[in-house]
Write a protein that holds these residues in place. Structure first.
Motif, PDB file in Angstrom:
ATOM      1  N   LEU A   1       0.833  -1.205   0.000  1.00  0.00           N
ATOM      2  CA  LEU A   1       0.000   0.000   0.000  1.00  0.00           C
ATOM      3  C   LEU A   1       0.865   1.251   0.000  1.00  0.00           C
ATOM      4  O   LEU A   1       0.542   2.245  -0.675  1.00  0.00           O
ATOM      5  N   ALA A   2       1.974   1.224   0.737  1.00  0.00           N
ATOM      6  CA  ALA A   2       2.888   2.371   0.758  1.00  0.00           C
ATOM      7  C   ALA A   2       3.443   2.642  -0.639  1.00  0.00           C
ATOM      8  O   ALA A   2       3.577   3.803  -1.053  1.00  0.00           O
ATOM      9  N   THR A   3       3.747   1.571  -1.373  1.00  0.00           N
ATOM     10  CA  THR A   3       4.234   1.724  -2.742  1.00  0.00           C
ATOM     11  C   THR A   3       3.154   2.320  -3.640  1.00  0.00           C
ATOM     12  O   THR A   3       3.414   3.233  -4.430  1.00  0.00           O
ATOM     13  N   TYR A   4       1.941   1.806  -3.510  1.00  0.00           N
ATOM     14  CA  TYR A   4       0.814   2.329  -4.296  1.00  0.00           C
ATOM     15  C   TYR A   4       0.565   3.805  -3.971  1.00  0.00           C
ATOM     16  O   TYR A   4       0.332   4.623  -4.869  1.00  0.00           O
TER      17      TYR A   4
ATOM     18  N   ASN B   1      -3.292  10.707  -1.196  1.00  0.00           N
ATOM     19  CA  ASN B   1      -2.216   9.735  -1.005  1.00  0.00           C
ATOM     20  C   ASN B   1      -1.119  10.278  -0.089  1.00  0.00           C
ATOM     21  O   ASN B   1      -0.486   9.510   0.638  1.00  0.00           O
ATOM     22  N   VAL B   2      -0.889  11.587  -0.123  1.00  0.00           N
ATOM     23  CA  VAL B   2       0.060  12.194   0.819  1.00  0.00           C
ATOM     24  C   VAL B   2      -0.391  11.925   2.251  1.00  0.00           C
ATOM     25  O   VAL B   2       0.409  11.575   3.127  1.00  0.00           O
ATOM     26  N   VAL B   3      -1.686  12.076   2.502  1.00  0.00           N
ATOM     27  CA  VAL B   3      -2.239  11.831   3.835  1.00  0.00           C
ATOM     28  C   VAL B   3      -2.226  10.340   4.168  1.00  0.00           C
ATOM     29  O   VAL B   3      -1.981   9.941   5.310  1.00  0.00           O
ATOM     30  N   ALA B   4      -2.484   9.501   3.154  1.00  0.00           N
ATOM     31  CA  ALA B   4      -2.608   8.056   3.378  1.00  0.00           C
ATOM     32  C   ALA B   4      -1.291   7.424   3.815  1.00  0.00           C
ATOM     33  O   ALA B   4      -1.293   6.450   4.573  1.00  0.00           O
ATOM     34  N   ILE B   5      -0.168   7.948   3.351  1.00  0.00           N
ATOM     35  CA  ILE B   5       1.132   7.329   3.668  1.00  0.00           C
ATOM     36  C   ILE B   5       1.391   7.301   5.173  1.00  0.00           C
ATOM     37  O   ILE B   5       1.662   6.232   5.733  1.00  0.00           O
ATOM     38  N   PRO B   6       1.328   8.431   5.883  1.00  0.00           N
ATOM     39  CA  PRO B   6       1.517   8.329   7.343  1.00  0.00           C
ATOM     40  C   PRO B   6       0.364   7.608   8.038  1.00  0.00           C
ATOM     41  O   PRO B   6       0.584   6.847   8.982  1.00  0.00           O
TER      42      PRO B   6
ATOM     43  N   SER C   1      -6.334   9.558  15.033  1.00  0.00           N
ATOM     44  CA  SER C   1      -5.680  10.467  14.065  1.00  0.00           C
ATOM     45  C   SER C   1      -6.755  11.284  13.357  1.00  0.00           C
ATOM     46  O   SER C   1      -6.963  11.161  12.146  1.00  0.00           O
ATOM     47  N   PRO C   2      -7.465  12.139  14.108  1.00  0.00           N
ATOM     48  CA  PRO C   2      -8.652  12.801  13.553  1.00  0.00           C
ATOM     49  C   PRO C   2      -8.377  13.708  12.364  1.00  0.00           C
ATOM     50  O   PRO C   2      -9.154  13.724  11.402  1.00  0.00           O
ATOM     51  N   VAL C   3      -7.290  14.483  12.415  1.00  0.00           N
ATOM     52  CA  VAL C   3      -7.018  15.439  11.327  1.00  0.00           C
ATOM     53  C   VAL C   3      -6.682  14.710  10.035  1.00  0.00           C
ATOM     54  O   VAL C   3      -7.231  15.017   8.969  1.00  0.00           O
ATOM     55  N   LEU C   4      -5.786  13.726  10.118  1.00  0.00           N
ATOM     56  CA  LEU C   4      -5.408  12.983   8.913  1.00  0.00           C
ATOM     57  C   LEU C   4      -6.585  12.183   8.361  1.00  0.00           C
ATOM     58  O   LEU C   4      -6.782  12.111   7.143  1.00  0.00           O
ATOM     59  N   TRP C   5      -7.368  11.589   9.244  1.00  0.00           N
ATOM     60  CA  TRP C   5      -8.546  10.837   8.790  1.00  0.00           C
ATOM     61  C   TRP C   5      -9.533  11.753   8.092  1.00  0.00           C
ATOM     62  O   TRP C   5     -10.052  11.418   7.020  1.00  0.00           O
ATOM     63  N   MET C   6      -9.769  12.901   8.677  1.00  0.00           N
ATOM     64  CA  MET C   6     -10.702  13.868   8.105  1.00  0.00           C
ATOM     65  C   MET C   6     -10.235  14.315   6.723  1.00  0.00           C
ATOM     66  O   MET C   6     -11.029  14.383   5.766  1.00  0.00           O
ATOM     67  N   LEU C   7      -8.942  14.622   6.579  1.00  0.00           N
ATOM     68  CA  LEU C   7      -8.408  15.066   5.293  1.00  0.00           C
ATOM     69  C   LEU C   7      -8.442  13.945   4.257  1.00  0.00           C
ATOM     70  O   LEU C   7      -8.713  14.187   3.075  1.00  0.00           O
ATOM     71  N   ASP C   8      -8.156  12.724   4.688  1.00  0.00           N
ATOM     72  CA  ASP C   8      -8.217  11.576   3.775  1.00  0.00           C
ATOM     73  C   ASP C   8      -9.616  11.445   3.189  1.00  0.00           C
ATOM     74  O   ASP C   8      -9.789  11.301   1.969  1.00  0.00           O
ATOM     75  N   CYS C   9     -10.620  11.474   4.045  1.00  0.00           N
ATOM     76  CA  CYS C   9     -12.007  11.369   3.581  1.00  0.00           C
ATOM     77  C   CYS C   9     -12.380  12.541   2.673  1.00  0.00           C
ATOM     78  O   CYS C   9     -13.008  12.353   1.622  1.00  0.00           O
ATOM     79  N   PHE C  10     -11.997  13.742   3.079  1.00  0.00           N
ATOM     80  CA  PHE C  10     -12.387  14.924   2.300  1.00  0.00           C
ATOM     81  C   PHE C  10     -11.755  14.921   0.913  1.00  0.00           C
ATOM     82  O   PHE C  10     -12.437  15.150  -0.091  1.00  0.00           O
ATOM     83  N   PHE C  11     -10.448  14.661   0.829  1.00  0.00           N
ATOM     84  CA  PHE C  11      -9.776  14.671  -0.468  1.00  0.00           C
ATOM     85  C   PHE C  11     -10.278  13.556  -1.379  1.00  0.00           C
ATOM     86  O   PHE C  11     -10.373  13.737  -2.597  1.00  0.00           O
ATOM     87  N   THR C  12     -10.618  12.403  -0.793  1.00  0.00           N
ATOM     88  CA  THR C  12     -11.163  11.314  -1.606  1.00  0.00           C
ATOM     89  C   THR C  12     -12.499  11.717  -2.212  1.00  0.00           C
ATOM     90  O   THR C  12     -12.743  11.530  -3.412  1.00  0.00           O
ATOM     91  N   GLY C  13     -13.386  12.256  -1.383  1.00  0.00           N
ATOM     92  CA  GLY C  13     -14.680  12.705  -1.890  1.00  0.00           C
ATOM     93  C   GLY C  13     -14.551  13.828  -2.899  1.00  0.00           C
ATOM     94  O   GLY C  13     -15.248  13.843  -3.924  1.00  0.00           O
ATOM     95  N   SER C  14     -13.645  14.763  -2.647  1.00  0.00           N
ATOM     96  CA  SER C  14     -13.449  15.891  -3.561  1.00  0.00           C
ATOM     97  C   SER C  14     -12.892  15.429  -4.900  1.00  0.00           C
ATOM     98  O   SER C  14     -13.308  15.911  -5.959  1.00  0.00           O
ATOM     99  N   SER C  15     -11.947  14.490  -4.870  1.00  0.00           N
ATOM    100  CA  SER C  15     -11.403  13.943  -6.107  1.00  0.00           C
ATOM    101  C   SER C  15     -12.493  13.235  -6.899  1.00  0.00           C
ATOM    102  O   SER C  15     -12.612  13.413  -8.118  1.00  0.00           O
ATOM    103  N   SER C  16     -13.304  12.449  -6.207  1.00  0.00           N
ATOM    104  CA  SER C  16     -14.377  11.712  -6.874  1.00  0.00           C
ATOM    105  C   SER C  16     -15.415  12.664  -7.465  1.00  0.00           C
ATOM    106  O   SER C  16     -15.918  12.436  -8.577  1.00  0.00           O
ATOM    107  N   MET C  17     -15.732  13.741  -6.751  1.00  0.00           N
ATOM    108  CA  MET C  17     -16.695  14.709  -7.283  1.00  0.00           C
ATOM    109  C   MET C  17     -16.157  15.389  -8.539  1.00  0.00           C
ATOM    110  O   MET C  17     -16.915  15.687  -9.468  1.00  0.00           O
TER     111      MET C  17
END
Length: 224
Positions: free
Chosen positions: A50-53, A88-93, A108-124
């Protein structure tokens, strides 16, 4: 990853579909997480595949964002790549460097929140890119003002972040909106890639890339 990352969805899934849930999500002792220890720096990398991906995802995201940013007709694809790279920047740590966590939104509330937000924003942005390419959907995403249309839809993601940050919400009530912001646009974007004409590929080429897009993550799980 699923249960610690999507506690509300996992909890509801376990209650409503107990047999299916038990069949898919085995006990961690049966399918333990793998780690790679780098000796010279005393660093432990969880989920090395996953880190490689994710590292490749950062590179792809930044490359795609730069490539399409100058073409106004493809600006939503540039935004999608950028958000994908940031995700993916957020996903690595979050998934590969930090210790294994039982409840990621709480630990890890901040990183989790950003991961979810960027995923949804990318998909939109992906959804908008497909809809703008197909004129009959112009009432959903404006071809003349695609960034504004994308920003309006992202109000849902921002509201979900504010809801998560509200101290008055606890448990699944707190995380569910952001979990849905992650999962629903992601699912719709996949459906759009299957059903709608693409500005980049022919129908046959799109089918090939869809298969690759399913095989690569599945292969990552098997290699892990």
């Amino acid at each position: 990853i699923i249960k610690p990352f999507f506690p509300a969805v996992a909890s509801n899934g376990a209650k409503n579909f107990p047999r299916l849930f038990k069949m898919i999500f085995t006990h961690p002792d049966i399918c333990p997480e793998k780690s790679l220890i780098i000796q010279f720096s005393n660093t432990t990398i969880r989920n090395p595949v996953l880190a490689t991906y994710a590292t490749a995802g950062v590179v792809i995201g930044l490359y795609g964002a730069k490539r399409y940013m100058r073409d106004r007709s493809l600006v939503l694809w540039s935004i999608s790549f950028l958000c994908f790279g940031l995700m993916n920047v957020v996903a690595i740590p979050l998934h590969c460097l930090f210790p294994l966590q039982d409840d990621i939104p709480s630990q890890s509330p901040v990183l989790w929140m950003l991961d979810c937000f960027f995923t949804g924003s990318s998909s939109m942005a992906v959804i908008g890119g497909f809809l703008c390419y197909n004129d009959e959907f112009g009432h959903i995403f404006s071809v003349d003002k695609p960034i504004l249309s994308w920003a309006r839809w992202n109000v849902i993601g921002l509201a979900s972040m504010l809801w998560f940050l509200s101290s008055g919400n606890v448990g699944s009530t707190r995380t569910l909106p952001l979990e849905l912001w992650y999962l629903i646009p992601l699912s719709i974007s996949y459906g759009a890639s299957v059903l709608l004409p693409s500005p980049f590929f022919t129908k046959q080429e799109r089918r090939i890339f869809i298969v690759i897009g399913c095989v690569v993550p599945a292969g990552g799980v098997l290699f892990e």
